[in-house]
Design a protein around this motif. Structure first.
Motif, PDB file in Angstrom:
ATOM      1  N   UNK A  70      -9.077   0.120   2.639  1.00 40.89           N
ATOM      2  CA  UNK A  70      -9.205   0.787   1.353  1.00 40.89           C
ATOM      3  C   UNK A  70      -8.016   0.370   0.483  1.00 40.89           C
ATOM      4  N   UNK A  71      -7.918   0.948  -0.677  1.00 39.75           N
ATOM      5  CA  UNK A  71      -6.773   0.739  -1.565  1.00 39.75           C
ATOM      6  C   UNK A  71      -6.311   2.106  -2.057  1.00 39.75           C
ATOM      7  N   UNK A  78      -3.097  -1.958  -0.669  1.00 38.43           N
ATOM      8  CA  UNK A  78      -4.072  -2.061   0.430  1.00 38.43           C
ATOM      9  C   UNK A  78      -3.634  -1.215   1.633  1.00 38.43           C
ATOM     10  N   UNK A  79      -4.604  -0.646   2.305  1.00 39.17           N
ATOM     11  CA  UNK A  79      -4.321   0.187   3.479  1.00 39.17           C
ATOM     12  C   UNK A  79      -5.532   0.137   4.400  1.00 39.17           C
ATOM     13  N   UNK A 106      -3.036   6.115   8.508  1.00 40.36           N
ATOM     14  CA  UNK A 106      -3.218   5.292   7.315  1.00 40.36           C
ATOM     15  C   UNK A 106      -2.134   4.226   7.336  1.00 40.36           C
ATOM     16  N   UNK A 107      -2.531   3.003   7.681  1.00 44.00           N
ATOM     17  CA  UNK A 107      -1.594   1.888   7.792  1.00 44.00           C
ATOM     18  C   UNK A 107      -1.482   1.198   6.437  1.00 44.00           C
ATOM     19  N   UNK A 108      -0.251   1.009   5.973  1.00 44.12           N
ATOM     20  CA  UNK A 108       0.006   0.549   4.607  1.00 44.12           C
ATOM     21  C   UNK A 108       0.410  -0.926   4.602  1.00 44.12           C
ATOM     22  N   UNK A 109      -0.266  -1.709   3.776  1.00 44.67           N
ATOM     23  CA  UNK A 109       0.017  -3.141   3.647  1.00 44.67           C
ATOM     24  C   UNK A 109       0.928  -3.352   2.436  1.00 44.67           C
ATOM     25  N   UNK A 110       2.180  -2.991   2.587  1.00 47.65           N
ATOM     26  CA  UNK A 110       3.158  -3.075   1.495  1.00 47.65           C
ATOM     27  C   UNK A 110       3.442  -4.539   1.135  1.00 47.65           C
ATOM     28  N   UNK A 111       3.900  -4.746  -0.101  1.00 50.55           N
ATOM     29  CA  UNK A 111       4.247  -6.097  -0.540  1.00 50.55           C
ATOM     30  C   UNK A 111       5.490  -6.591   0.197  1.00 50.55           C
ATOM     31  N   UNK A 113       6.086   1.875  -0.178  1.00 50.56           N
ATOM     32  CA  UNK A 113       6.044   2.896   0.871  1.00 50.56           C
ATOM     33  C   UNK A 113       6.099   4.294   0.271  1.00 50.56           C
ATOM     34  N   UNK A 114       7.027   4.509  -0.641  1.00 51.93           N
ATOM     35  CA  UNK A 114       7.160   5.816  -1.284  1.00 51.93           C
ATOM     36  C   UNK A 114       5.893   6.157  -2.068  1.00 51.93           C
TER      37      UNK A 114
END
Length: 320
Positions: A51-52, A61-62, A107-112, A126-127
């Motif tokens: 998802x986003x 993205x997550x 919820x896994x976060x695809x940070x830049x 992240x924040x």
């Protein structure tokens, strides 16, 4: 080197990896994706979908891992890989295991990532991601009262820094810090000398990671070095997992000490004879599965206390 027999056997069976500084960023990313095959697939879950998350810094993205129907507790997770490496796929297995064992939503976060996006962009993502999950809890079918942050290695750094940044805005039930990177001031920690080389993570590897993320680091900036924060009072309870044969060991254990001194409930567990990042090898190391189950048990307890008005303050630190 006091590696446990199962750890030594696993490392002996793995193909050798060049040190990070000898390869390009893309080659290192490819290398980690290939190594992640050894983590093995996690359990099947009722729902896993990408998802986003809509945030003020853009759509992030997550991947959502749901262990069952209805509204549930949630863990916002940040993958490791020295900020520059790793993705949703490399850490798919541990997220599946945590969702399954905790009976929660992960919820896994695809940070830049750097070097394309340098410090503090990953932390800003992240924040923003944690705040978005809290704000969009009903749509995401998660219980805002039972919301935690977590991550491994560099992801542990992001989780700890995000918890600090959001202390006045989002009430978090827990922070799960697995083999975390918490201090860019490497010379302060004897474990960096003790395990400078000879393990999967060398001191030079860590220097390379910091060079990608923050080439001119403000070493005392708590956004980069959460250990440099002046006041940790009021932060959410924490679980910290360290590995004995890991350059990051000492900073993780020092953070547990600082949290305890600030009257934040924290439990620390060191895994004897383990290396960085042992916790990802859940299908190959008994210690890794034990660490994952331990983390899940701590999360379950934290989520139970969050809805029963359990204590959020008071020393709970235990030495390894």
């Amino acid at each position: 080197m006091p590696l446990a027999p199962e750890a030594a056997a696993l490392l002996a069976s793995a193909p050798p990896r060049p040190e990070r500084h000898t390869q390009s960023v893309e080659d290192n990313r490819r290398s980690l994706r290939e190594a992640a095959r050894l983590f093995a697939p996690g359990p099947e879950l009722p729902e896993v979908r990408d998802c986003a998350l809509a945030t003020p810094v853009g759509d992030i993205p997550a991947r959502i891992y749901r262990s069952g129907p209805g509204v549930s507790a949630a863990l916002v997770y940040f993958h490791g890989g020295g900020w520059a490496l790793g993705d949703l796929d490399t850490h798919d297995s541990i997220c599946r295991n945590l969702a399954h064992d905790t009976v929660c939503t992960v919820i896994s976060v695809d940070y830049r990532q750097p070097p394309e996006h340098r410090f503090p962009v990953a932390l800003q993502d992240a924040v923003a991601a944690v705040a978005a999950v809290a704000e969009q809890a009903p749509q995401l079918q998660v219980d805002r009262r039972r919301l935690a942050v977590g991550g491994d290695s560099a992801g542990g750094s992001l989780a700890a820094a995000a918890a600090q940044q959001l202390a006045a805005e989002v009430e978090l039930a827990h922070q799960l810090l697995l083999i975390p990177a918490l201090d860019a001031r490497l010379a302060r920690w004897p474990s960096y000398e003790e395990f400078a080389s000879g393990t999967p993570l060398s001191r030079r590897d860590m220097e390379w990671y910091y060079e990608q993320y923050c080439p001119e680091p403000a070493l005392d900036d708590p956004r980069l070095s959460p250990l440099a924060a002046r006041d940790l009072a009021g932060l959410p309870p924490a679980t910290i997992v360290t590995a004995e044969c890991d350059p990051l060991r000492d900073e993780g254990e020092a953070y547990a000490d600082l949290l305890s001194r600030a009257q934040v409930p924290v439990e620390l567990r060191r895994y004897k004879g383990m290396f960085h990042p042992f916790v990802l090898y859940g299908a190959r190391l008994d210690a890794a599965r034990d660490a994952q189950r331990y983390a899940a048990s701590r999360l379950r307890k934290a989520f139970e206390e969050a809805v029963s008005d359990g204590p959020r303050r008071g020393a709970g630190w235990s030495r390894p």
